[in-house]
Design a protein around this motif. Structure first.
Motif, PDB file in Angstrom:
ATOM      1  N   LEU A 196      50.683  27.432  -6.359  1.00 46.63           N
ATOM      2  CA  LEU A 196      52.299  26.955  -5.522  1.00 46.63           C
ATOM      3  C   LEU A 196      53.580  27.203  -6.601  1.00 46.63           C
ATOM      4  O   LEU A 196      54.243  27.198  -5.227  1.00 46.63           O
ATOM      5  N   SER A 197      53.474  27.178  -8.291  1.00 43.64           N
ATOM      6  CA  SER A 197      54.449  26.357  -8.707  1.00 43.64           C
ATOM      7  C   SER A 197      53.860  27.182  -9.964  1.00 43.64           C
ATOM      8  O   SER A 197      52.984  27.276 -10.080  1.00 43.64           O
ATOM      9  N   GLN A 241      50.980  25.199 -10.482  1.00 37.35           N
ATOM     10  CA  GLN A 241      50.109  24.460  -9.557  1.00 37.35           C
ATOM     11  C   GLN A 241      49.819  25.409  -8.941  1.00 37.35           C
ATOM     12  O   GLN A 241      50.389  26.239  -8.633  1.00 37.35           O
ATOM     13  N   LYS A 242      48.545  24.945  -8.092  1.00 40.77           N
ATOM     14  CA  LYS A 242      47.636  26.574  -7.445  1.00 40.77           C
ATOM     15  C   LYS A 242      46.940  25.098  -5.876  1.00 40.77           C
ATOM     16  O   LYS A 242      46.731  24.036  -6.794  1.00 40.77           O
ATOM     17  N   ASN A 243      46.971  25.561  -5.620  1.00 43.69           N
ATOM     18  CA  ASN A 243      46.166  25.333  -4.128  1.00 43.69           C
ATOM     19  C   ASN A 243      44.120  25.251  -4.541  1.00 43.69           C
ATOM     20  O   ASN A 243      44.489  26.362  -4.757  1.00 43.69           O
ATOM     21  N   PRO A 244      43.785  24.541  -3.545  1.00 47.80           N
ATOM     22  CA  PRO A 244      42.273  24.570  -3.646  1.00 47.80           C
ATOM     23  C   PRO A 244      41.536  26.057  -3.292  1.00 47.80           C
ATOM     24  O   PRO A 244      40.466  26.373  -3.879  1.00 47.80           O
ATOM     25  N   ASN A 245      42.570  26.933  -2.559  1.00 49.28           N
ATOM     26  CA  ASN A 245      41.734  27.902  -3.102  1.00 49.28           C
ATOM     27  C   ASN A 245      42.833  29.162  -4.000  1.00 49.28           C
ATOM     28  O   ASN A 245      42.438  30.510  -3.707  1.00 49.28           O
ATOM     29  N   GLN A 246      43.116  28.840  -5.101  1.00 46.19           N
ATOM     30  CA  GLN A 246      43.776  29.282  -6.324  1.00 46.19           C
ATOM     31  C   GLN A 246      45.136  29.870  -5.980  1.00 46.19           C
ATOM     32  O   GLN A 246      45.291  30.747  -7.379  1.00 46.19           O
ATOM     33  N   SER A 247      45.407  30.303  -5.124  1.00 45.17           N
ATOM     34  CA  SER A 247      46.559  30.620  -4.614  1.00 45.17           C
ATOM     35  C   SER A 247      48.247  29.572  -5.611  1.00 45.17           C
ATOM     36  O   SER A 247      47.834  28.401  -5.739  1.00 45.17           O
ATOM     37  N   ALA A 285      59.260  27.001  -7.100  1.00 49.97           N
ATOM     38  CA  ALA A 285      58.508  26.905  -5.729  1.00 49.97           C
ATOM     39  C   ALA A 285      58.997  28.252  -5.361  1.00 49.97           C
ATOM     40  O   ALA A 285      60.628  28.497  -5.280  1.00 49.97           O
TER      41      ALA A 285
END
Length: 619
Positions: free
Chosen positions: A184-185, A176-182, A108
């Motif tokens: 994370l890792s 890995q992505k958050n719901p906003n497709q950003s 990350a």
């Protein structure tokens, strides 16, 4: 100049050998050039095609390998973040099945550094090369900036061979992505290039390599280029690939050594990577250059044989050619009847007969030209003989001139017919000379009248000025002609001249049995009418308004009363020509002109009393 003088002194035999040698050299050189050109062009096309094929096939292999690697890294990453009893067994199995895979880590971003949350490595490789996770942390820190691109949803590939002393690349992918497709890792995998480099074998003349979007070498047939972290951003083919919107292309360029190479590229479609295949032109065209050298040797042999043959054969043709040359000199001097006979029945013999016939034809043509020129203006005669005068008519802008002897009927009644002819010939000779000297053409003689044209059949650009100059010359010639004249047998001669400029129809006009070159049209008619006005106006040279406009500022003119001409709806302004502005001796006004010409100053300007009224003088 020295070369020209040298060749001019050569004998015909030497010149013949030189010419034939030049023809042979030119022909064989041309043949060698075009054969080599087309062969080279074909070789180039094949080299480019092969280059493109190598780049395309290699690119397809690379895409397959990277696709497989991405799938494998994602699978390993998903395994690493899960918790189950056989996790270690599974992760070790990945390295067992793919010994080229060295290290996989999930990281990350924390500020300007990477925080590795999970990492696994190839224990066997690490043990053999005495590597630890601490070493990997140091290596990861070296390429942190490059790995950050994965947080922007971009896959990145980095050459990390220096850190391992063997060809190794590091691949960083968003994981890995958050719901906003950003992101994370990211997941980072270190892979040996052994499998990849199978697609980049060392070839005799071809060179194949793979670069990223920065021009860094990722794979190359020479391992030392990879280990030195080579960068080919200065190569034109790499620049062409990086700026091209297409996924493939080719380019001819010069490398750092100054040698030309043919290059092709194919973008892989992954992380900005591209495969480039190049070939040296020198090696690709080696066969072409070998054939060129062989052809040049053949040309030298053929040329030597040709010179020997021509040398002996030239003896049989130089003598007739020399005789023809001497005959040419005679024709140049005007002796058209040349005394030469054919010495053979070959082409030179035929040429000799044709040359003799040509001389006779030129003699006949010269006689015709001399005879023709006595009845037709010399310039028109030359144009007709050259075919420069069109059949029928053509529209031209010309200046028309008419002159007439005043009271000619009364003069001729007092002379014998022979005396009239003699007098007219003397007068016409002087007047026609004035026309010829000012580049005019005598169109016809109408009794004592002269019709002349400037601008047809050939225009010299300043036709109107030439025509007025001709009329002024006639004035001076007539004054010289009248000196010593006076009395019944040698009366004083006065003439009137009319000049008009405008469109005419010029050409050969007449019947099928007899034709003459002349001009017709309204411009001609008006010039004739203007000439007739000299008597009532007490002048010798009158010009139309159109003519006056074209010579404005060159001559001193004086406007006369307007006239109404038959066939013209509008009144016509005419002008008397006093002389040239640059002539200090020319008359300054009509009174001076009339005094110079001996014309009564008290001119009675009246309209003509005739059956057919051709003009009317307006108030």
């Amino acid at each position: 100049m020295n070369v020209k003088r040298f060749f001019s002194k050569l004998k015909i035999r030497a010149k013949l050998i030189s010419i034939i040698s030049l023809i042979i050299i030119t022909s064989l050189t041309g043949m060698i050039f075009f054969a080599s050109y087309f062969f080279k062009d074909d070789t180039k096309i094949r080299a480019v095609e092969l280059n493109h094929k190598v780049a395309e096939v290699t690119s397809l292999i690379m895409l397959t390998d990277f696709t497989s690697l991405v799938e494998k890294l994602n699978l390993m990453g998903n395994t690493m973040i899960q918790q189950f009893p056989q996790k270690v067994l599974f992760t070790d199995l990945f390295f067992t099945n793919d010994k080229n895979l060295l290290y996989v880590g999930i990281a990350a971003r924390k500020g300007d550094r990477l925080l590795f949350e999970n990492a696994i490595f190839n224990k066997s490789y690490f043990s053999e090369n005495k590597l630890t996770l601490a070493n990997m942390n140091t290596i990861n820190a070296l390429y942190t900036e490059s790995f950050f691109a994965a947080f922007n949803n971009e896959a990145t590939v980095q050459n990390v061979s220096k850190s391992f002393n063997v060809p190794v690349i590091a691949v960083a992918l968003p994981f890995q992505k958050n719901p906003n497709q950003s992101v994370l890792s990211i997941i980072i995998g270190y892979v040996k290039l052994d499998k990849f480099l199978r697609a980049f074998p060392a070839r005799d003349i071809f060179e194949t390599f793979m670069v990223n979007r920065k021009g860094d070498v990722m794979a190359h047939s020479e391992g030392k280029v990879i280990l030195s972290h080579g960068n080919f951003l200065n190569l034109p083919i790499v620049v062409e690939m990086l700026k091209s919107r297409l996924d493939n292309g080719q380019k001819r360029y010069r490398d750092a050594d100054g040698s030309y190479r043919l290059g092709s590229f194919k973008k892989i479609g992954f992380s900005g990577l591209g495969v480039i295949a190049t070939v040296s032109e020198e090696k690709a065209f080696a066969a072409v250059y070998k054939i060129q050298r062989q052809n040049i040797l053949i040309m030298i042999i053929v040329l030597t044989l040709a010179i020997v043959i021509v040398y002996f054969f030239s003896k049989t043709i130089t003598t007739p050619i020399i005789r023809l040359f001497r005959a040419t000199r005679e024709i140049e001097e005007g002796r058209f009847r040349v005394d030469i006979t054919p010495a053979s029945e070959d082409e030179i013999g035929e040429l000799t007969r044709s040359f003799v016939a040509m001389g006779l034809g030129l003699e006949e043509r010269e006689k015709m030209k001399e005879a023709f020129g006595k009845f037709v203006n010399k310039e028109i005669a030359e144009q007709v003989l050259k075919g420069g005068v069109k059949l029928g008519g053509e529209r031209k802008t010309a200046t028309i001139f008419f002159s007439d002897i005043r009271s000619f009927t009364a003069i001729s009644e007092k002379l014998e017919p022979e005396e009239v002819v003699e007098f007219l010939n003397q007068y016409m000779t002087r007047m026609v000379n004035c026309v010829n000297m000012t580049r005019g053409v005598v169109d016809k003689f109408i009794g004592d009248a002269i019709m002349a044209v400037w601008g047809a059949p050939v225009s010299y650009g300043n036709d109107t000025e030439n025509a007025v100059n001709g009329a002024l010359m006639m004035r001076n010639e007539l004054m010289g002609f009248n000196k010593g004249r006076g009395g019944v047998k040698k009366p004083i001669i006065r003439i009137g001249c009319g000049i008009n400029t405008g469109p005419v129809l010029a050409g050969q006009i007449g019947s099928e049995e007899r034709m003459e070159y002349t001009v017709i049209g309204d411009t001609v008619n008006l010039a004739s009418r203007i000439e007739q006005l000299n008597k009532p106006f007490g002048t010798d040279i009158l010009i139309s308004e159109e003519t006056c406009h074209l010579i404005k500022g060159i001559y001193r003119v004086e406007p006369m009363r307007k006239i109404k001409v038959k066939g013209k709806a509008e009144a016509q302004q005419i002008y008397a020509v006093l002389g040239r502005n640059d002539d200090p001796d020319s008359p300054k006004n009509l009174s001076e002109l009339r005094g110079l010409l001996g014309i009564d100053a008290n001119v009675n300007i009246e309209n003509p009393v005739e059956e057919e009224v051709k003009y009317e003088i307006l108030e």
